[in-house]
Design a protein around this motif. Sequence first.
Motif, PDB file in Angstrom:
ATOM      1  N   SER A 313       0.965  -1.122   0.116  1.00 54.53           N
ATOM      2  CA  SER A 313       0.032   0.003  -0.378  1.00 54.53           C
ATOM      3  C   SER A 313       1.360   1.417  -0.150  1.00 54.53           C
ATOM      4  O   SER A 313       0.532   2.541  -0.502  1.00 54.53           O
ATOM      5  CB  SER A 313      -0.756  -0.346   1.185  1.00 54.53           C
ATOM      6  N   ARG A 317       0.412   4.336  -3.200  1.00 53.30           N
ATOM      7  CA  ARG A 317       0.132   5.462  -2.568  1.00 53.30           C
ATOM      8  C   ARG A 317       1.344   6.456  -2.371  1.00 53.30           C
ATOM      9  O   ARG A 317       0.925   7.527  -2.946  1.00 53.30           O
ATOM     10  CB  ARG A 317      -0.137   5.434  -1.063  1.00 53.30           C
ATOM     11  N   GLU A 320       0.912   6.906  -6.634  1.00 52.79           N
ATOM     12  CA  GLU A 320      -0.085   8.336  -6.718  1.00 52.79           C
ATOM     13  C   GLU A 320       0.448   9.285  -6.425  1.00 52.79           C
ATOM     14  O   GLU A 320      -0.007  10.279  -7.018  1.00 52.79           O
ATOM     15  CB  GLU A 320      -1.021   7.766  -6.063  1.00 52.79           C
TER      16      GLU A 320
END
Length: 697
Positions: A313, A317, A320
Motif C-alpha cells: 500500500s 500510495r 499516486e
Amino acid sequence: MLRSLYAYKGTHARTLGFQVGDKFMEIGPSRDPNWLHVINERGSVGYVPKNYISADEGYVRGQPCQQEDPAQESEAPPIDILEFIDGCIEAIHLNASERGGNYTRGEHDALHKLVELRQDWYSKCPPSSHPTKRPAPPPPQRTTSQLSVDSVGSLPSPCLPGTPRSPSISASGSSISLGPPPKEATPTESSAETTTSFMARGESLVRDESSGSSEGHDTSIGYESEMRSDVDSVVQTSIKSLLSQVPKEYLRTLVEEVRSSTSISYTTSHQVVEVVLNSLATALPVLQPLCLHILSSKGDQVDGGADKWQQSSDGRRLVELLEKLRECKDDEQQRSWALHEDEHTITTHLSDLLDLLNTGDLMVCRSVLSLDDFRPLLTLVQYYQMETRWPLRKLLLQVFGAVCQMSAANISYLSASVFPVELTRELLDSTYDQERLRYTSLVLGMVLCMGDTLPYPHFCVMNENFMNVLLDGIEQYHEDPDTEQLAELYLAIVLAFNLQYTTLPPSAVNPPKSCETTEEGEGGVKSQANGDLEENKDATKTAMGADSENIIIKLLSKRENTKYFTEKLLLLFNREEDPLAMFDHEPRPPHSVLKMMRDMYSTRATASIFYTNDECVLCDIIIRQLSDLPADDKRRNEYLHLMEGVIVAGRWTEHQHRRKELCSSCANILAEEEPAAVDDQKIISSLMESQPYFFHV
C-alpha cells in the motif's frame, strides 16, 4: 447450568438451535442483554434467546449454588456440572478432528473457558463433593465385562453426555446415586454418533485403568491432564500442517494490516508484529513453530523484483502522490495564475509525500524512487526549479532531505543532477532570509556529504566566489547566537566540497626535475611543461601535498581572518566528530575533518594559519590516537600522514612539542608484527630518513 424451556430454530450464523430440555452453560458475556453466550452439550458455541432459557435447579453460570441443607451437597448435581464440562471438551475435539484438526477461534476460546470453569468448580466445591480417590485397580487379566460394581465405582466420576450413567458410589460407601435417566436428553442423529465415540473412549479408559499403578490418585486431575495433552497434540499436528500453507510474505501482510489499522510507521508496525509473535511463541510453546516460521519469512525484501512495490500500500500510495505532483508541474496554466490557487493542493500532496517517506516501508520507497533510472527524483528536481513560492520550496527541501536519508544511490543521483547548482545559486543570493539559507545549506550539505564526484559544469557555479561567500559567512555568522547555526552549516559545506579533491602524500613536496608546473588562471589550475627549472621555481613551491586544483586550500592560504574556522576545525578534530556523518550509508566517505587537517598541513601557507598553541594541541591529539588505535584501524594511517605534515610543513621543528612521547609511539608501531602495520611502518621509516636528527628511537 441452563436448560431450554422451548424449542428454537437458529436463524443466524451465530445463534444455536435447540430442543426442549437441552442443556447449556454460559461461557462469556453478551453485548445484548436479551441473548446469552453459551455452549451446548455437542460443543457448539453461540447465542440463545434469554427468554427461552431457564437456570437449571441449583446452578447459575456453571457454579454450584449455596444450598441451605449441607447434606444435599454430596448428591448428584455437583457431578453433573463436571460431566457437562468434560463432555463439551470431548465434543469440541471431535468436531475439530472431523475438520482435519483445525480449531476455530471460537473453539479455542471455548476450550480455555471450559478448563477455567472446571478448575474453578473443583477449587470452590466443598471437599465432600470432590470425586473420591479410588482403590487399586483389579489385576490386568480382568476384562471390561468382568468388572464388579466396586470397579465401576472407581472409574472417573465424570460421565459422558448422552450416555447412561453408571452407579456412582458416595464417599461413605453406603449410598448410590443415579444420574438423570437417558430419556431427558433428546439426541439427534449427530449426537448418537458422538455418544458412540464417547462410549468407545470410555472402554479405552477402563482398559487403561486395569493396567495402572496400585497407588490411588485423583481421577479428575488425571482426566484433566489427559484432556490438555490431547489438546496440545492435536494443536501441534494442526500447526505443522499449517506451516506449508503460510504465504511467503505473510509477515509483510501482518505489518501492512497493523499499519493500516493504527496509522503508525512501518518500522514501528514491524516491531509490534515481532513482539506479538515472540510473546505468543513464549507463552504458548505449541505455537512456537508457526510463529518462528512467520518471523523467518523474508517478506520485506522488495528489491528482488521490479514490481514488488505494487503489492504494498505504501508503494501504490507513493506512486499516486508522485503522479499528482507531476501533473501539478506540467500544469502551466495553473502555475501562471497570479492567485496561486493550487498552493493548498500542492501543500497537501507534499506533506503526504513527506510523511510517507518518513514513516513508510523503506525498501518500497527506495524501489519506487529508482524506477526508470530515478525518474521520480528527476521530476522532483524539475519541479523545484519551476517553483518560486518559498513555502512550497521549503516542503520540497524537506522531501529531498528524507530522500537523502533513504539511500546512498539517491544522494549520488541528486549530486549528479542540476540540484546542487540550484541550491548554490540560492546561497549566493544575499537577499534571502536566515531560515531559507539554513534549509538550503543543510540540504546542500546532505547532497555533498558522500563525496560523490560532481560533474565538471557544476564547478562553473561552485567556484572561488562561492567558497569565499561560505568562508566569509563562517567568520561573520558565528558572532551572533541567532546565526551561529548557519555558520556551522557553511562549515559543513566547505568540508563536503573539500572531499572533491584528493590529498597527495607529503612525498610529493619536491616535483621531479624532468617536469615543472606553471600556474595558470585564477582557479590555480597547474599544467606541466618542459622548460627552464629556474623560471618555474616559485610555482613548484606552491604544490606540496595537496591537490594543486584545491581552491579551498588556495583561498585559505590568502585569507587574513580564519580564526573561527580554525577554532571550530580543531574542536571537531579533538572530539573526533564529523559534521558530514549524517547517514549510515555505505561505502563510508573519508572523515572530512581529518582530511581537511591533512590538506591544510600539506602546504606551509595553510599550516601557518594555526597558532603555535593550536599546533601543540594538535600534536597531543595525534599522540593520543597513535597510542590508542590498533594496527588494523585505517584511521591510524591517516594520523601518521597528518603527523608527517605537521613535522614537514608546520612549526614542530621549532617547538618539538612532546618529542619523547612522539618518538616512543613511533617506536612501538615499528615493533609491531601484524601485517596490517606494514603501511604505518613505511610512513615512519620514511619520516626517520628525512628527519634523522629528531628521531633517535
